[in-house]
Design a protein around this motif. Structure first.
Motif, PDB file in Angstrom:
ATOM      1  N   LEU A  11     114.485  63.531  36.637  1.00 15.85           N
ATOM      2  CA  LEU A  11     115.379  64.365  36.253  1.00 15.85           C
ATOM      3  C   LEU A  11     117.124  64.763  35.830  1.00 15.85           C
ATOM      4  O   LEU A  11     116.787  64.870  34.675  1.00 15.85           O
ATOM      5  N   ALA A  12     117.051  62.995  35.938  1.00 14.00           N
ATOM      6  CA  ALA A  12     118.276  62.386  35.442  1.00 14.00           C
ATOM      7  C   ALA A  12     117.983  62.144  33.690  1.00 14.00           C
ATOM      8  O   ALA A  12     119.073  62.014  32.839  1.00 14.00           O
ATOM      9  N   ALA A  13     116.412  62.396  33.587  1.00 15.65           N
ATOM     10  CA  ALA A  13     116.105  62.061  32.251  1.00 15.65           C
ATOM     11  C   ALA A  13     116.561  63.489  30.974  1.00 15.65           C
ATOM     12  O   ALA A  13     116.788  63.268  30.056  1.00 15.65           O
ATOM     13  N   ALA A  14     116.479  64.913  32.108  1.00 12.20           N
ATOM     14  CA  ALA A  14     116.776  66.168  31.329  1.00 12.20           C
ATOM     15  C   ALA A  14     117.899  66.271  30.375  1.00 12.20           C
ATOM     16  O   ALA A  14     119.058  65.637  30.924  1.00 12.20           O
ATOM     17  N   LEU A  33     119.442  57.838  26.680  1.00 12.03           N
ATOM     18  CA  LEU A  33     118.536  56.951  26.121  1.00 12.03           C
ATOM     19  C   LEU A  33     117.688  55.608  27.316  1.00 12.03           C
ATOM     20  O   LEU A  33     116.680  55.425  26.644  1.00 12.03           O
ATOM     21  N   ALA A  34     118.727  55.323  28.007  1.00 13.90           N
ATOM     22  CA  ALA A  34     118.982  54.065  28.679  1.00 13.90           C
ATOM     23  C   ALA A  34     117.591  55.063  29.842  1.00 13.90           C
ATOM     24  O   ALA A  34     116.912  54.001  30.317  1.00 13.90           O
ATOM     25  N   ILE A  35     117.688  55.977  30.639  1.00 17.17           N
ATOM     26  CA  ILE A  35     117.294  56.845  31.298  1.00 17.17           C
ATOM     27  C   ILE A  35     115.920  57.342  30.977  1.00 17.17           C
ATOM     28  O   ILE A  35     115.044  56.736  31.545  1.00 17.17           O
ATOM     29  N   VAL A  61     119.922  70.986  35.987  1.00 17.48           N
ATOM     30  CA  VAL A  61     120.142  69.300  36.967  1.00 17.48           C
ATOM     31  C   VAL A  61     121.620  69.250  37.030  1.00 17.48           C
ATOM     32  O   VAL A  61     122.566  69.376  35.365  1.00 17.48           O
ATOM     33  N   MET A  62     122.248  68.306  37.883  1.00 19.00           N
ATOM     34  CA  MET A  62     123.524  68.019  37.067  1.00 19.00           C
ATOM     35  C   MET A  62     123.848  67.275  37.569  1.00 19.00           C
ATOM     36  O   MET A  62     123.494  66.297  38.384  1.00 19.00           O
ATOM     37  N   ARG A  63     124.474  66.096  36.902  1.00 21.24           N
ATOM     38  CA  ARG A  63     124.559  64.584  36.929  1.00 21.24           C
ATOM     39  C   ARG A  63     125.452  63.997  36.087  1.00 21.24           C
ATOM     40  O   ARG A  63     126.208  64.356  35.550  1.00 21.24           O
ATOM     41  N   GLY A  64     126.552  63.199  36.882  1.00 23.95           N
ATOM     42  CA  GLY A  64     127.739  62.508  36.581  1.00 23.95           C
ATOM     43  C   GLY A  64     127.718  61.764  37.899  1.00 23.95           C
ATOM     44  O   GLY A  64     127.869  61.157  38.436  1.00 23.95           O
ATOM     45  N   GLU A  65     129.311  62.386  37.833  1.00 20.03           N
ATOM     46  CA  GLU A  65     129.914  60.981  38.420  1.00 20.03           C
ATOM     47  C   GLU A  65     129.677  61.647  40.187  1.00 20.03           C
ATOM     48  O   GLU A  65     129.707  62.332  40.328  1.00 20.03           O
ATOM     49  N   LEU A  66     130.279  60.671  41.001  1.00 13.48           N
ATOM     50  CA  LEU A  66     129.452  60.612  42.958  1.00 13.48           C
ATOM     51  C   LEU A  66     130.952  61.529  43.346  1.00 13.48           C
ATOM     52  O   LEU A  66     130.860  62.787  43.601  1.00 13.48           O
ATOM     53  N   GLN A  67     132.140  61.253  42.416  1.00 12.78           N
ATOM     54  CA  GLN A  67     133.246  62.034  43.392  1.00 12.78           C
ATOM     55  C   GLN A  67     133.519  63.564  42.787  1.00 12.78           C
ATOM     56  O   GLN A  67     133.679  63.565  43.536  1.00 12.78           O
TER      57      GLN A  67
END
Length: 412
Positions: free
Chosen positions: A36-39, A50-52, A102-108
């Protein structure tokens, strides 16, 4: 500097991003969190994307790469430090398909936008802190389901992917870890603190049992056996018994502390009572039938199944009772101290003989549980091939890929 010097100087080491392991706080497996993070947009040149994607193709080639239209990507900004990506017809584990965001980003930035139980949030934050301390950047992943009318439901936090840097000199190592998934996967289950507590309990219960039995019935060094004085032998044995008892108390207190503060969900207070829904009661019955050879199969658990956990929770209670009766007897000899005088109160009610008898009975009950525990551990290793014995040494168990444990995400 000459031109020759410039040619002989090794090229500067270039750092690049890599995607490491993932951490899951829900039912989605770590592999699917990476998927999902690769979306991202198909033509994305973002180093994180690219890394994911590289990690997904290398370690989990059986999982489908999310198909994303570039128009469905809302990238992160300086003000909003997370991206929103719509994934259309993404396959579920049961074979059906659904639309996701998919929401992807910094924790805070993501934590205030998602729903999750307080306990899961605390575990998530502690795991993320550990990842940061080890030089990784946790990339949080949350998912929302798209309803049939096109509206987006609430976002649920599922975990994070560890993003880090790798120097160019380490590129050769990729071949070692890119050989594809094996039939079996090693899953890390037991934390170092639990393993230390376990083996400390083994040693201390052994010392307490041997010294306690000698206090009950001196089987060597007694004048009734040899006809010679035994000197201060009983004093030494009692001193060893008392030292081990206080060390056992410290071990118990650390276990109680871990139940409220540990980031390991298998150590949390809630894990001590495994019967939380109807399915748990059903699995308890199936496990009992498996242990009594009525059924050949039982529900698969990564950690303790309900029968094991209830037994271990009962052992905790029994050990607590044994500590209380032991310190009650110890307090009999320190009546000048208010605390020990209070601890010895049951002796004044029931009498020292009954307290000693109860203390002895509990010791024999613990022996019986230890014998049963050892039998079941070796049985599990020989019948189920689960690696339970070695897991309490190295912390991990071996599980066949594709297995769906009751208490963890699917192993992929």
């Amino acid at each position: 500097m000459t031109s020759t010097d410039q040619l002989e100087k090794p090229p500067p080491t270039k750092a690049k991003l890599i995607a490491g392991t993932a951490f899951s706080v829900g039912k989605i497996s770590e592999a699917r969190i990476i998927a999902l993070a690769a979306a991202s947009a198909p033509d994305s040149t973002d180093p994180v994307d690219l890394a994911i994607k590289k990690t997904l193709r290398r370690d989990y080639p059986q999982l489908q790469m999310p198909e994303v239209d570039a128009r469905d990507v809302d990238p992160a900004t300086a003000e909003r430090k997370y991206s929103l990506t719509r994934v259309r017809e993404y396959p579920r584990e049961d074979g059906t398909k659904e639309d996701l965001v998919v929401m992807r980003g910094e924790l805070q930035a993501i934590l205030p936008k998602v729903k999750k139980r307080l306990e899961s949030r605390s575990v998530f934050k502690k795991k993320a802190k550990i990842a940061i301390q080890r030089g990784w950047r946790p990339l949080a992943v949350a998912v929302a389901h798209v309803k049939e009318d096109g509206t987006v439901g609430p976002f649920t936090l599922h975990g994070f992917v560890s993003i880090g840097h790798k120097t160019g000199g380490e590129e050769a190592n990729d071949a070692d870890i890119a050989s594809g998934p094996a039939t079996w996967a090693r899953i890390y289950v037991w934390s170092p603190s639990l393993r230390v507590q376990h083996w400390a309990n083994v040693a201390l219960v052994f010392i307490l049992s041997c010294s306690g039995y000698f206090i009950l019935d001196p089987f060597f060094g007694s004048t009734s056996v040899t006809g010679e004085p035994s000197g201060y032998l009983m004093g030494y044995v009692r001193f060893l018994h008392f030292c081990a008892a206080f060390a056992w108390l410290v071990t118990g207190l650390t276990r109680i502390w871990a139940a409220f503060t540990s980031s390991d969900r298998y150590l949390r207070l809630s894990s001590l009572w495994p019967l939380k829904k109807k399915e748990d009661f059903v699995n308890l019955g199936k496990t009992f039938q498996h242990y009594t050879f009525i059924k050949t199969e039982s529900p698969m658990y990564l950690a303790h199944n309900p029968l094991q956990q209830l037994t271990y929770t009962g052992v905790y209670v029994l050990c607590g009772v044994q500590m209380l009766t032991g310190f009650t007897l110890f307090g009999l000899y320190h009546q000048d101290n208010w605390f020990w005088a209070f601890m010895a109160t049951p002796i004044h009610i029931f009498g020292v003989a009954y307290i000693r008898l109860f203390h002895t009975i509990v010791m024999f009950l613990l022996w019986g549980l230890v014998i049963g525990h050892v039998y079941l551990v070796f049985r599990a290793d020989s019948v189920e091939r689960h690696g339970g014995l070695s897991a309490m040494i190295n912390g991990g168990v071996w599980v066949q890929r594709g297995t769906q444990p009751v208490d963890a995400p699917k192993v992929e």
